[in-house]
Design an enzyme around this catalytic site. Structure first.
Site: not given
Ligand code: PXP
Length: 253
Positions: A12, A15, A23, A48, A50, A54-55, A74, A105, A154, A197-198
């Site tokens: 992903n 970020h 900036r 993603h 959104r 935002r990103h 996403e 999320t 997922e 996620h995480g």
């Molecule tokens: N999978 C999904 C569906 C998510 O929404 C996210 C966060 O955007 C991720 C994976 C990746 O999560 P992380 O950035 O915490 O690794």
């Protein structure tokens, strides 16, 4: 036990776009990051888009199409996003719940409450993409995902990763049990199983022990680590640029 299938990494790059948008310019470019990600051996890119942009912004989604790698888009199951996906036709679409006030999320989709509107979105999206639903490792949600027509679930690993991070061993063991049972159930129902996620190095290693999981989607931790892997080189390059400038003092421009 399920036969062990290969496991893919989807990265992903949201970020990188967060940093760029701080900036409002072009640097760092998430598409350049995506090229490095694929050259390094990852199997796909996740973005993603959104509602509040935002990103990732619309032009990122357009530009990533030129990269010869699968895109997992996403998005929320809104008419606007379903329309964008119909135009872009990404390899995969992962439907996620979205709240304006959340930092990321927060939970899985409530596929049961989503009812026919969600089923309708899955049907439309399935015409051009593999559709994945981001759900908590909960049997009712996994079964509802199958009924909604998704090809993939997922599993949300966020609660488990939080428990591991806070060294709450009991909660971590309980969440891991849910993920393990959820993966088994989804696989038995014929769904492809992803997780994300995480995740960090440790939790990615542990979740990879579940043989049904075919893909991990990871972003935040890896982008954070990339700062530390790359910082030394960037400092040296900047010092070298400054030294080159100083060496020109007194010489004709
Ligand atoms: N999978 C999904 C569906 C998510 O929404 C996210 C966060 O955007 C991720 C994976 C990746 O999560 P992380 O950035 O915490 O690794």
């Amino acid at each position: 036990m399920a036969e062990t299938i290969p496991i893919r990494l989807g990265v992903n790059v949201d970020h990188v776009a967060t940093l760029r948008n701080a900036r409002g310019g072009f640097h760092p470019d998430p598409i350049r990051a995506a090229r490095i990600v694929i050259a390094a051996g990852a199997h796909g890119i996740t973005m993603h888009l959104r509602e509040d942009r935002r990103h990732i912004i619309d032009s990122d989604v357009e530009r990533i199409k030129d990269l010869a790698a699968p895109l997992n888009l996403e998005m929320a199951a809104t008419d606007e996003m379903v329309g964008i996906a119909a135009r872009v036709k990404p390899h995969a679409v992962c439907l996620v719940p979205e709240k304006r006030t959340e930092r990321t999320t927060e939970g899985g989709l409530d596929v049961i409450a989503g009812g026919t509107a969600l089923q309708d979105a899955v049907r439309k999206l399935s015409a051009h993409s593999r559709v994945s639903l981001f759900v908590a490792p909960d049997a009712a949600q996994i079964e509802a995902s199958r009924k909604a027509g998704a090809a993939v679930v997922e599993l949300h690993t966020g609660t488990w990763c939080e428990a591991v991070m806070h060294r709450n061993e009991q909660a971590a063991a309980e969440e891991f049990r849910k993920l393990s049972e959820g993966a088994r159930l989804a696989h038995a129902l014929g769904l492809e199983v992803h997780a994300g996620h995480g995740l960090d190095f440790r939790t990615a290693e542990l979740i990879s022990t579940l043989p049904e999981i075919a893909e991990l989607n990871i972003g935040h931790y890896m982008m954070g680590e990339a700062v530390f892997s790359g910082l030394e080189l960037v400092i040296k390059d900047m010092l070298a640029a400054m030294a080159r400038g100083r060496a020109r003092v007194g010489r004709a421009a």
